[in-house]
Design a protein around this motif. Structure first.
Motif, PDB file in Angstrom:
ATOM      1  N   TYR A  23      27.549 -13.742 -33.940  1.00 36.87           N
ATOM      2  CA  TYR A  23      28.838 -13.083 -34.062  1.00 36.87           C
ATOM      3  C   TYR A  23      28.852 -11.789 -33.260  1.00 36.87           C
ATOM      4  O   TYR A  23      27.818 -11.238 -32.907  1.00 36.87           O
ATOM      5  CB  TYR A  23      29.138 -12.758 -35.532  1.00 36.87           C
ATOM      6  CG  TYR A  23      27.973 -12.118 -36.254  1.00 36.87           C
ATOM      7  CD1 TYR A  23      27.715 -10.755 -36.136  1.00 36.87           C
ATOM      8  CD2 TYR A  23      27.115 -12.886 -37.036  1.00 36.87           C
ATOM      9  CE1 TYR A  23      26.641 -10.180 -36.778  1.00 36.87           C
ATOM     10  CE2 TYR A  23      26.038 -12.311 -37.680  1.00 36.87           C
ATOM     11  CZ  TYR A  23      25.806 -10.958 -37.561  1.00 36.87           C
ATOM     12  OH  TYR A  23      24.740 -10.386 -38.201  1.00 36.87           O
ATOM     13  N   THR A  24      30.046 -11.334 -32.994  1.00 31.66           N
ATOM     14  CA  THR A  24      30.275  -9.987 -32.477  1.00 31.66           C
ATOM     15  C   THR A  24      30.781  -9.190 -33.659  1.00 31.66           C
ATOM     16  O   THR A  24      31.787  -9.554 -34.271  1.00 31.66           O
ATOM     17  CB  THR A  24      31.337 -10.001 -31.355  1.00 31.66           C
ATOM     18  OG1 THR A  24      30.864 -10.803 -30.281  1.00 31.66           O
ATOM     19  CG2 THR A  24      31.631  -8.584 -30.867  1.00 31.66           C
ATOM     20  N   TRP A  25      30.060  -8.143 -34.016  1.00 31.47           N
ATOM     21  CA  TRP A  25      30.393  -7.342 -35.191  1.00 31.47           C
ATOM     22  C   TRP A  25      31.026  -6.040 -34.733  1.00 31.47           C
ATOM     23  O   TRP A  25      30.419  -5.277 -34.002  1.00 31.47           O
ATOM     24  CB  TRP A  25      29.136  -7.050 -36.003  1.00 31.47           C
ATOM     25  CG  TRP A  25      29.421  -6.596 -37.396  1.00 31.47           C
ATOM     26  CD1 TRP A  25      29.758  -5.341 -37.804  1.00 31.47           C
ATOM     27  CD2 TRP A  25      29.396  -7.408 -38.568  1.00 31.47           C
ATOM     28  NE1 TRP A  25      29.948  -5.315 -39.150  1.00 31.47           N
ATOM     29  CE2 TRP A  25      29.730  -6.577 -39.652  1.00 31.47           C
ATOM     30  CE3 TRP A  25      29.130  -8.754 -38.804  1.00 31.47           C
ATOM     31  CZ2 TRP A  25      29.799  -7.048 -40.963  1.00 31.47           C
ATOM     32  CZ3 TRP A  25      29.187  -9.218 -40.101  1.00 31.47           C
ATOM     33  CH2 TRP A  25      29.526  -8.371 -41.162  1.00 31.47           C
ATOM     34  N   GLN A  37      37.613  -8.907 -24.622  1.00 32.81           N
ATOM     35  CA  GLN A  37      37.279 -10.273 -24.991  1.00 32.81           C
ATOM     36  C   GLN A  37      35.853 -10.320 -25.551  1.00 32.81           C
ATOM     37  O   GLN A  37      34.904  -9.930 -24.874  1.00 32.81           O
ATOM     38  CB  GLN A  37      37.397 -11.201 -23.777  1.00 32.81           C
ATOM     39  CG  GLN A  37      38.814 -11.392 -23.295  1.00 32.81           C
ATOM     40  CD  GLN A  37      39.676 -12.133 -24.304  1.00 32.81           C
ATOM     41  OE1 GLN A  37      39.239 -13.043 -24.995  1.00 32.81           O
ATOM     42  NE2 GLN A  37      40.932 -11.723 -24.395  1.00 32.81           N
ATOM     43  N   PRO A  38      35.682 -10.773 -26.790  1.00 24.80           N
ATOM     44  CA  PRO A  38      34.351 -10.866 -27.400  1.00 24.80           C
ATOM     45  C   PRO A  38      33.459 -11.856 -26.662  1.00 24.80           C
ATOM     46  O   PRO A  38      33.939 -12.785 -26.026  1.00 24.80           O
ATOM     47  CB  PRO A  38      34.656 -11.363 -28.817  1.00 24.80           C
ATOM     48  CG  PRO A  38      36.086 -10.995 -29.044  1.00 24.80           C
ATOM     49  CD  PRO A  38      36.749 -11.113 -27.707  1.00 24.80           C
ATOM     50  N   LEU A  39      32.153 -11.660 -26.781  1.00 27.12           N
ATOM     51  CA  LEU A  39      31.179 -12.501 -26.087  1.00 27.12           C
ATOM     52  C   LEU A  39      30.723 -13.694 -26.917  1.00 27.12           C
ATOM     53  O   LEU A  39      30.087 -14.593 -26.393  1.00 27.12           O
ATOM     54  CB  LEU A  39      29.969 -11.659 -25.685  1.00 27.12           C
ATOM     55  CG  LEU A  39      30.266 -10.474 -24.763  1.00 27.12           C
ATOM     56  CD1 LEU A  39      29.017  -9.650 -24.529  1.00 27.12           C
ATOM     57  CD2 LEU A  39      30.849 -10.964 -23.447  1.00 27.12           C
ATOM     58  N   THR A  40      31.004 -13.694 -28.200  1.00 31.90           N
ATOM     59  CA  THR A  40      30.615 -14.807 -29.064  1.00 31.90           C
ATOM     60  C   THR A  40      31.872 -15.485 -29.594  1.00 31.90           C
ATOM     61  O   THR A  40      32.981 -14.978 -29.449  1.00 31.90           O
ATOM     62  CB  THR A  40      29.775 -14.309 -30.258  1.00 31.90           C
ATOM     63  OG1 THR A  40      30.566 -13.397 -31.028  1.00 31.90           O
ATOM     64  CG2 THR A  40      28.499 -13.615 -29.786  1.00 31.90           C
ATOM     65  N   SER A  41      31.681 -16.632 -30.242  1.00 35.37           N
ATOM     66  CA  SER A  41      32.835 -17.375 -30.738  1.00 35.37           C
ATOM     67  C   SER A  41      33.313 -16.875 -32.107  1.00 35.37           C
ATOM     68  O   SER A  41      34.368 -17.295 -32.581  1.00 35.37           O
ATOM     69  CB  SER A  41      32.515 -18.864 -30.813  1.00 35.37           C
ATOM     70  OG  SER A  41      31.452 -19.079 -31.708  1.00 35.37           O
ATOM     71  N   LEU A  45      35.436  -8.120 -37.961  1.00 36.77           N
ATOM     72  CA  LEU A  45      36.001  -6.769 -37.904  1.00 36.77           C
ATOM     73  C   LEU A  45      35.885  -6.168 -39.297  1.00 36.77           C
ATOM     74  O   LEU A  45      36.656  -6.490 -40.195  1.00 36.77           O
ATOM     75  CB  LEU A  45      37.453  -6.812 -37.443  1.00 36.77           C
ATOM     76  CG  LEU A  45      38.187  -5.489 -37.315  1.00 36.77           C
ATOM     77  CD1 LEU A  45      37.454  -4.550 -36.358  1.00 36.77           C
ATOM     78  CD2 LEU A  45      39.598  -5.716 -36.829  1.00 36.77           C
ATOM     79  N   GLU A  46      34.854  -5.340 -39.470  1.00 34.25           N
ATOM     80  CA  GLU A  46      34.580  -4.722 -40.774  1.00 34.25           C
ATOM     81  C   GLU A  46      35.158  -3.311 -40.807  1.00 34.25           C
ATOM     82  O   GLU A  46      35.221  -2.629 -39.794  1.00 34.25           O
ATOM     83  CB  GLU A  46      33.063  -4.643 -40.989  1.00 34.25           C
ATOM     84  CG  GLU A  46      32.676  -3.944 -42.270  1.00 34.25           C
ATOM     85  CD  GLU A  46      31.192  -3.662 -42.377  1.00 34.25           C
ATOM     86  OE1 GLU A  46      30.704  -3.593 -43.509  1.00 34.25           O
ATOM     87  OE2 GLU A  46      30.525  -3.490 -41.337  1.00 34.25           O
ATOM     88  N   GLY A  83      36.786 -23.434 -31.306  1.00 32.09           N
ATOM     89  CA  GLY A  83      35.530 -22.961 -31.890  1.00 32.09           C
ATOM     90  C   GLY A  83      35.530 -21.489 -32.278  1.00 32.09           C
ATOM     91  O   GLY A  83      34.543 -20.985 -32.802  1.00 32.09           O
ATOM     92  N   ARG A  84      36.621 -20.801 -32.032  1.00 33.44           N
ATOM     93  CA  ARG A  84      36.664 -19.364 -32.306  1.00 33.44           C
ATOM     94  C   ARG A  84      37.078 -19.074 -33.748  1.00 33.44           C
ATOM     95  O   ARG A  84      37.853 -19.817 -34.346  1.00 33.44           O
ATOM     96  CB  ARG A  84      37.633 -18.675 -31.351  1.00 33.44           C
ATOM     97  CG  ARG A  84      37.103 -18.652 -29.933  1.00 33.44           C
ATOM     98  CD  ARG A  84      38.054 -17.946 -29.017  1.00 33.44           C
ATOM     99  NE  ARG A  84      37.514 -17.869 -27.660  1.00 33.44           N
ATOM    100  CZ  ARG A  84      38.165 -17.392 -26.632  1.00 33.44           C
ATOM    101  NH1 ARG A  84      39.403 -16.942 -26.788  1.00 33.44           N
ATOM    102  NH2 ARG A  84      37.596 -17.352 -25.447  1.00 33.44           N
ATOM    103  N   ASN A  85      36.542 -17.968 -34.257  1.00 35.98           N
ATOM    104  CA  ASN A  85      36.838 -17.562 -35.623  1.00 35.98           C
ATOM    105  C   ASN A  85      36.835 -16.039 -35.704  1.00 35.98           C
ATOM    106  O   ASN A  85      35.950 -15.386 -35.162  1.00 35.98           O
ATOM    107  CB  ASN A  85      35.791 -18.135 -36.579  1.00 35.98           C
ATOM    108  CG  ASN A  85      36.125 -17.883 -38.025  1.00 35.98           C
ATOM    109  OD1 ASN A  85      37.284 -17.794 -38.408  1.00 35.98           O
ATOM    110  ND2 ASN A  85      35.107 -17.756 -38.835  1.00 35.98           N
ATOM    111  N   VAL A  86      37.820 -15.493 -36.405  1.00 32.52           N
ATOM    112  CA  VAL A  86      37.903 -14.053 -36.642  1.00 32.52           C
ATOM    113  C   VAL A  86      37.844 -13.828 -38.140  1.00 32.52           C
ATOM    114  O   VAL A  86      38.537 -14.506 -38.911  1.00 32.52           O
ATOM    115  CB  VAL A  86      39.214 -13.461 -36.079  1.00 32.52           C
ATOM    116  CG1 VAL A  86      39.317 -11.976 -36.397  1.00 32.52           C
ATOM    117  CG2 VAL A  86      39.305 -13.697 -34.582  1.00 32.52           C
ATOM    118  N   ILE A  87      36.997 -12.883 -38.541  1.00 35.19           N
ATOM    119  CA  ILE A  87      36.866 -12.532 -39.953  1.00 35.19           C
ATOM    120  C   ILE A  87      37.142 -11.035 -40.095  1.00 35.19           C
ATOM    121  O   ILE A  87      36.462 -10.205 -39.501  1.00 35.19           O
ATOM    122  CB  ILE A  87      35.460 -12.852 -40.485  1.00 35.19           C
ATOM    123  CG1 ILE A  87      35.119 -14.330 -40.255  1.00 35.19           C
ATOM    124  CG2 ILE A  87      35.350 -12.472 -41.966  1.00 35.19           C
ATOM    125  CD1 ILE A  87      33.675 -14.687 -40.537  1.00 35.19           C
TER     126      ILE A  87
END
Length: 137
Positions: A23-25, A37-41, A45-46, A83-87
């Motif tokens: 993940y990209t945190w 643009q993030p580098l992982t899928s 976002l905390e 395949g992308r996901n945002v949390i």
């Protein structure tokens, strides 16, 4: 998109990390939010409440619209590839307590409005209390 919420230090971060591998945190407590643009899928976002606080300090109640732009950006990014996901991870900051200071009352209100928008846009909404996850949506 997913939204994970609950009280401070209730295990949200640990729970999210147990659900994903790479993940990209983005740490809203320390990092500046950029629309790169993030580098992982998977993007996490905390500290949503802290980012929203910065927006409130800059723009007052109009911070709601800035937060909606953040959600819209990540919603569009996620839709570009299956395949992308945002949390999004956000602390519940009110619990019915009304702050004395006007600035803190505004922040509490704006966070509530922003979280409602986020929950509406996300397909999965989970609350974490005492390390126990409960899916609300």
């Amino acid at each position: 998109m997913q939204f994970v919420t609950g009280g401070a230090f209730q295990g949200k971060r640990q729970w999210v990390k147990s659900q994903i591998e790479t993940y990209t945190w983005i740490n809203g407590y320390e990092d500046e939010l950029t629309f790169v643009q993030p580098l992982t899928s998977t993007v996490v976002l905390e500290g949503c409440e802290h980012l929203i606080r910065r927006f409130v300090q800059e723009e007052g109640a109009e911070a709601v619209f800035k937060w909606q732009e953040v959600v819209q950006f990540y919603e569009a990014w996620e839709r570009e590839d299956d395949g992308r996901n945002v949390i999004f991870i956000g602390c519940e900051i009110g619990s019915g307590i009304v702050p004395i200071e006007a600035e803190n009352r505004l922040w509490r209100d704006v966070v509530g409005w922003c979280y409602q928008h986020t929950a509406k846009k996300c397909t999965i909404v989970t609350t974490i209390w005492s390390g126990i996850a409960k899916q609300l949506k």
